[in-house]
Design an enzyme around this catalytic site. Structure first.
Site, PDB file in Angstrom:
ATOM      1  N   LYS A   1      -6.824  -0.719  11.777  1.00  0.00           N
ATOM      2  CA  LYS A   1      -6.269  -1.149  10.483  1.00  0.00           C
ATOM      3  C   LYS A   1      -5.019  -0.317  10.176  1.00  0.00           C
ATOM      4  O   LYS A   1      -4.017  -0.828   9.669  1.00  0.00           O
ATOM      5  CB  LYS A   1      -7.331  -0.991   9.393  1.00  0.00           C
ATOM      6  CG  LYS A   1      -6.960  -1.576   8.040  1.00  0.00           C
ATOM      7  CD  LYS A   1      -6.206  -0.642   7.135  1.00  0.00           C
ATOM      8  CE  LYS A   1      -5.910  -1.291   5.795  1.00  0.00           C
ATOM      9  NZ  LYS A   1      -5.051  -0.457   4.942  1.00  0.00           N
TER      10      LYS A   1
ATOM     11  N   ASP B   1       4.530 -14.466  11.108  1.00  0.00           N
ATOM     12  CA  ASP B   1       3.181 -14.803  10.664  1.00  0.00           C
ATOM     13  C   ASP B   1       2.232 -13.624  10.934  1.00  0.00           C
ATOM     14  O   ASP B   1       1.738 -13.462  12.053  1.00  0.00           O
ATOM     15  CB  ASP B   1       2.737 -16.065  11.429  1.00  0.00           C
ATOM     16  CG  ASP B   1       1.375 -16.563  11.018  1.00  0.00           C
ATOM     17  OD1 ASP B   1       0.640 -15.814  10.359  1.00  0.00           O
ATOM     18  OD2 ASP B   1       1.044 -17.705  11.383  1.00  0.00           O
TER      19      ASP B   1
ATOM     20  N   GLU C   1       0.839  -1.218   0.000  1.00  0.00           N
ATOM     21  CA  GLU C   1       0.000   0.000   0.000  1.00  0.00           C
ATOM     22  C   GLU C   1       0.868   1.261   0.000  1.00  0.00           C
ATOM     23  O   GLU C   1       1.765   1.404   0.846  1.00  0.00           O
ATOM     24  CB  GLU C   1      -0.906  -0.023   1.241  1.00  0.00           C
ATOM     25  CG  GLU C   1      -1.874   1.144   1.294  1.00  0.00           C
ATOM     26  CD  GLU C   1      -2.820   1.078   2.492  1.00  0.00           C
ATOM     27  OE1 GLU C   1      -3.093  -0.027   3.007  1.00  0.00           O
ATOM     28  OE2 GLU C   1      -3.265   2.155   2.921  1.00  0.00           O
TER      29      GLU C   1
ATOM     30  N   HIS D   1      -2.320  10.963   0.421  1.00  0.00           N
ATOM     31  CA  HIS D   1      -2.620   9.756  -0.348  1.00  0.00           C
ATOM     32  C   HIS D   1      -2.611  10.034  -1.836  1.00  0.00           C
ATOM     33  O   HIS D   1      -2.108   9.269  -2.631  1.00  0.00           O
ATOM     34  CB  HIS D   1      -4.014   9.244   0.036  1.00  0.00           C
ATOM     35  CG  HIS D   1      -3.942   8.119   1.008  1.00  0.00           C
ATOM     36  ND1 HIS D   1      -5.031   7.368   1.344  1.00  0.00           N
ATOM     37  CD2 HIS D   1      -2.925   7.594   1.699  1.00  0.00           C
ATOM     38  CE1 HIS D   1      -4.679   6.455   2.217  1.00  0.00           C
ATOM     39  NE2 HIS D   1      -3.406   6.578   2.443  1.00  0.00           N
TER      40      HIS D   1
HETATM   41  C1  MEV Z   1      -5.405   3.385   5.484  1.00  0.00           C
HETATM   42  O1  MEV Z   1      -4.740   2.222   5.079  1.00  0.00           O
HETATM   43  C2  MEV Z   1      -5.346   3.548   6.978  1.00  0.00           C
HETATM   44  C3  MEV Z   1      -6.166   4.708   7.552  1.00  0.00           C
HETATM   45  O2  MEV Z   1      -7.525   4.593   7.102  1.00  0.00           O
HETATM   46  C4  MEV Z   1      -6.104   4.589   9.060  1.00  0.00           C
HETATM   47  C5  MEV Z   1      -7.035   5.530   9.801  1.00  0.00           C
HETATM   48  O3  MEV Z   1      -8.054   5.938   9.262  1.00  0.00           O
HETATM   49  O4  MEV Z   1      -6.711   5.783  10.970  1.00  0.00           O
HETATM   50  C6  MEV Z   1      -5.660   6.024   7.073  1.00  0.00           C
END
Ligand code: MEV
Length: 444
Positions: A286, A302, A89, A399
């Protein structure tokens, strides 16, 4: 084409070219020569290296390259690391690097391992008097431990072994179902095989000892072992990572429009939202796992196990919450993360995969505890970077810059075209179609 042409016996015995040609014919409907060529592009030049990679999995056609990047300037417990990260990513490594640099001049990260206990379970069925089973179990606990000495000997020399075991009664939830839960210290190895071998031995010994004992009736002796397997939930294999500084040291944001105090308050509120709302918590975590997984993967560990455990832990009080916490108190900003991370730095892929070995070398060949600390800090850094963007300029600004680079690459843009596109899109929305239009106009 008949459906049964998609079925096959002996696929695993076929050579790589044969496998690819068969897939090209039956699933890709493409020219087999072209398809073989495409897959073969990613074969390792060195036959021995390819054999090694093939040995990690089954039915392999080729290798699937994923970027291996570095986040430098990570000051963790006063030591500076250049951290290897494997991730597909965009923005993740850049975000970790920015965070690392930001905190480098603010004291860096502090991390400590709280505990290192791993868990395994023998799930079994016993039809009989509960009290009898519990008192018998307590009387044979030591014998069970002694009975795995042939497996635990080497581990004990390294300071590990079986720590303890407990019996749990789940009969109210599942008829006659009990569980032997064992706790292990596996020092620098992930220890999955070690734990599973001990558990299978515990299972058969428990069964044998009950059969051999004359306190049990014939029905009670009919113990059924359902399964013996480690648990990937290791809430007592825990690490804590933290950053902190005086609020005024946070600096100003958005070209001075946002003060340090405002930033701290907004940041803390964003963390609190992820502590109360599972929808936000999932995305928040995430982001943490973007950092955690990339180091776990780079070091040959892992990541599925670490992921599974992290999310169960995030839900430990019955509500899925943020793994990180934030406090702004007495003029001090404190942001921290507690996370169970069961990894190893010896054995498994860590010593077999040449790049995993190199990653560990980059990190100074850490022991498992040190690696847990590094991983947790990268997770925290990632979370800090995401929340910093989200509560200030928004996530898309950063991004989109990365996104633009990727889209331009897909159009095989020249260096000159890339420069022009970057200038043009400085204040415009990036999308595949907008970039296509721009490139087409440029090339006319
Ligand atoms: C993207 O891979 C991760 C984010 O969505 C984490 C977040 O929103 O805290 C930017």
């Amino acid at each position: 084409m008949a459906e049964n042409e998609k079925e096959i016996a002996g696929f695993s015995k076929m050579g790589k070219r044969e496998k690819i040609a068969w897939l090209a014919k039956n699933f890709l409907y493409a020219n087999p020569v072209e398809v073989v060529k495409e897959f073969a592009e990613y074969w390792h030049d060195n036959i021995e290296s390819q054999k090694l990679l093939d040995g990690f999995s089954e039915n392999t056609l080729t290798n699937f390259p994923v970027p291996f990047g570095i986040a430098p300037n990570f000051k963790i417990n006063e030591q500076v690391y250049a951290v290897p990260m494997v991730i597909e990513e965009s923005s993740v490594v850049a975000a970790a690097s920015n965070s690392a640099k930001y905190w480098l001049s603010r004291g860096g990260f502090k991390a400590e391992v709280i505990s290192t206990k791993k868990v395994g379970q023998v799930h079994f069925i016993y039809h009989g008097a509960k009290e009898k089973l519990f008192s018998f179990f307590n009387s044979i606990k030591e014998e069970l431990k002694q009975g795995v000495k042939h497996i635990t000997g080497k581990m004990e020399e390294r300071g590990g072994g079986v720590i303890d075991m407990e019996l749990f009664d789940f009969t109210e939830l599942e008829k006659d179902y009990y569980q032997l839960r064992a706790y292990f210290e596996t020092v620098d190895s992930m220890g999955a095989n070690f734990i599973n071998s001990c558990l299978e031995e515990f299972g058969s010994q428990l069964q044998e000892k009950i059969v051999a004992s004359d306190i049990f009736s014939a029905a009670e002796k009919d113990v059924e072992i359902v399964m013996c397997i480690l648990s990937n939930y290791t809430p007592d294999c825990l690490v804590r990572a933290e950053v902190s500084c005086k609020v005024e040291e946070l600096g100003k944001f958005e070209d001075g429009k946002v003060s340090a105090e405002e930033f701290a308050a907004n940041f803390q509120r964003a963390v609190n939202i992820a502590r109360i709302d599972p929808y936000r918590a999932t995305t928040h975590n995430k982001g943490i796992m973007n950092g955690v997984d990339s180091v776990v993967l780079a070091t040959g560990n892992d990541f599925r196990a670490v992921e599974a455990c992290a999310h169960t832990y995030a839900c430990r009080d019955g509500v899925y919450r943020s793994l990180s916490e934030c406090k702004v108190e007495h003029g001090v900003f404190k942001f921290w993360l507690t996370l169970p991370i069961a990894i190893g730095t010896v054995g498994g892929l860590t010593s077999l995969h040449p790049l995993a070995k190199r990653s560990l070398e980059l990190l100074g060949n850490p022991n498992a505890k040190k690696l847990m600390e590094i991983i947790a800090c990268v997770g925290l850094a990632q979370n800090f970077a995401a929340l910093r963007s989200l509560t200030t300029i928004g996530i898309q600004a950063g991004h989109m810059k990365m996104h633009l680079t990727n889209i331009l690459a897909s159009f095989q843009a020249t260096e000159e075209e890339v420069e022009k596109a970057k200038q043009y899109f400085e204040d415009k929305l990036v999308s595949v179609s907008a970039v296509r239009e721009f490139i087409e106009a440029l090339r006319k």
